[in-house]
Design an enzyme around this catalytic site. Structure first.
Site, PDB file in Angstrom:
ATOM      1  NE  ARG A  90      -2.813  -1.637   3.008  1.00  0.00           N
ATOM      2  CZ  ARG A  90      -3.310  -1.670   4.233  1.00  0.00           C
ATOM      3  NH1 ARG A  90      -4.211  -0.802   4.602  1.00  0.00           N
ATOM      4  NH2 ARG A  90      -2.891  -2.582   5.100  1.00  0.00           N
ATOM      5  CG  ASN A 110      34.451  22.926  -2.725  1.00  0.00           C
ATOM      6  OD1 ASN A 110      33.881  23.441  -3.680  1.00  0.00           O
ATOM      7  ND2 ASN A 110      33.858  22.090  -1.906  1.00  0.00           N
ATOM      8  CG  ASN A 134      34.217  40.589   7.696  1.00  0.00           C
ATOM      9  OD1 ASN A 134      33.545  40.180   6.753  1.00  0.00           O
ATOM     10  ND2 ASN A 134      33.819  41.560   8.481  1.00  0.00           N
TER      11      ASN A 134
END
Ligand code: UD1
Length: 450
Positions: free
Chosen positions: A15, A367, A358
């Protein structure tokens, strides 16, 4: 007393209308099977046997991923719960203690309930629940003079038996010394033509063995049979998880829009904005703030950090105290040390960002070279100018700076400024001349057309 678990997970789950075996469908980010196995861990089982059938290889893999000591047996044809348990018995050879049979598609059973079953002294103990709903399925626990004498399946039950309000949850405990002889006495003369495990109750009673019934709330026994059931189960899980988070001192501004995973850990006084989704393996320390519309998985956020709105933290993102992650920032497999800031429109992957560094808007750690992933190291206090491409592997020294719009392909020494962009050239008056030329050209074109 020693305990062993048998988890039945061979059924097809027709089901569900799915190519995926039923027990691998996910609830709160984990396969149903893992929920059952996790619940089973509460009784510290000496052995755990998983019975697989449909999609056996995938279910085996999932079971071993959760517990590599699990013993996997195959039930080639799903001939009923009694047959499934019979397949598991060879793996319990020599085991002395209690055997608890669980279903792989019943995720809400609690440790307390299983401990109650593990501690039961009867030869066979059945877990039932009370309901007046007269469900059109499920076995009924037949009690005579206050004692459980047998279980009758709905299909085989008389109208009077169908009215019995004590329902079989499917979970059962049995003395290991008795289980083999009881299971080998099972037949399949019933409406379904299946080998019912439930028939061991009547057999045990007839043989004068001790048979007992324990009960639990119906919600613990919720089994998943269809997508609608799965959606109900997810809703139930989320409702409970939200209530638990609120109770434990987490602020949820719009609780109904926050989605937890099975293992989300959030510290007291953390706050979670609307529409935040937690995937598996997220932990958030006290006082951290997750703003609206964030998606987090496999990450750790420390005290005082703020994330979002609209941030995505992927596996391996580790944010130390007071880190700031702003909007449209994606972080994967990257450690951000204390006080680092990455405010806007940035991708940090396979990186280490030093204290108080920062990261300017639009920075990307490049990367992946199409074959392998490479790391980016950014030193403490570095300032990465907006729109810097950091082509990894690359290291930016502590206190270094990159100029906005740079493509950084070489390491930058400590305290150095790196410029990796074309030098700007100013042409005095040229803009004005160009504007005039464009306007004249446009005037000529309009005349031709007119
Ligand atoms: C079973 C109980 C019923 C109880 C109900 C609660 C039996 C005979 N009936 O019925 O009394 O009220 O659970 O949900 O036990 N499975 C196998 N191999 C098989 C058959 C089943 O591994 O050959 C597994 C299924 O994958 C599932 C579990 O056993 O995890 C229960 O099987 P299911 O067919 O759903 O049992 P019910 O008909 O619900």
């Amino acid at each position: 007393m020693a305990t062993a678990l048998i988890i039945l997970a061979a059924g097809q789950g027709t089901r569900m209308q799915s190519d995926l075996p039923k027990v691998l469908h996910k609830l709160a980010g984990a396969p149903l099977l893992h929920h059952a196995m996790r619940a089973g861990q509460a009784v510290e089982p000496d052995r755990t046997v998983i019975v697989v059938g449909h999609g056996g290889d995938a279910v085996r893999k999932a079971a071993l991923a959760f517990d590599d000591s699990a013993l996997i047996v195959t039930q080639p044809q799903q001939r009923g719960t009694g047959d499934a348990v019979a397949r598991a018995l060879p793996e319990l050879a020599g085991f002395k203690g209690r055997v608890i049979v669980l279903f792989g598609d019943t995720p809400f059973i609690t440790p307390q309930t299983l401990q109650k079953l593990a501690g039961s002294k009867a030869d066979v103990t059945v877990l039932g629940f009370h309901t007046d709903a007269k469900p059109q399925r499920y076995g009924r626990l037949v009690m005579e003079d206050g004692a459980l004498t047998r279980i009758v399946e709905f299909k085989d039950a008389s109208p009077a038996e169908r009215d019995i309000p004590l329902i079989n949850s499917g979970v059962m405990a049995c003395d290991a010394a008795r289980l083999g002889e009881l299971v080998s006495a099972l037949g399949s003369e019933n409406a379904a033509g299946e080998v019912y495990l439930t028939d061991i109750v009547g057999i045990a009673h007839a043989r004068g063995l001790a048979v007992a019934a324990e009960t639990c709330p119906e919600s613990e026994t919720l089994g998943i049979d269809s997508r609608a059931n799965l959606a109900d189960a997810e809703r139930l899980f989320q409702t409970r998880a939200r209530a638990m988070a609120l109770q434990s001192g987490v602020t949820l501004y719009e609780p109904d829009t926050v989605y937890f995973a099975y293992d989300t850990v959030i510290g007291r006084d953390a706050s979670i904005g609307p529409n935040v989704v937690f995937g598996p393996r997220v932990s958030i320390e006290s006082g951290a703030e997750i703003r609206a519309f964030c998606h987090l998985e496999g990450c750790h956020i420390s005290r005082g950090a703020t994330v979002g709105p609209f941030a995505r933290l992927r596996p391996g993102a580790e944010l130390a105290e007071n880190v700031r992650v702003g909007n449209f920032v994606e972080i994967k497999n990257a450690i951000l040390d204390e006080g680092a800031k990455v405010g806007h429109l940035t991708y940090l992957g396979d990186a280490h960002i030093g204290e108080n560094a920062n990261i300017g808007a639009g920075t990307v750690t490049c990367n992946y070279d199409g074959v392998a992933k490479h790391r980016t190291e950014i030193g403490a206090g570095a300032f990465i100018g907006s729109d810097t491409m950091l082509v990894a592997p690359v290291t930016i020294g502590a206190g270094a700076m990159t100029a906005s719009g740079s493509v950084i392909t070489e390491n930058v020494p400590e305290a150095a400024l790196a410029l990796g962009r074309a030098r700007q050239v100013n042409k005095p008056g040229l803009a004005r001349k160009l504007f005039e030329k464009f306007k004249t050209n446009q005037g000529k074109q309009q005349k031709v057309m007119g």
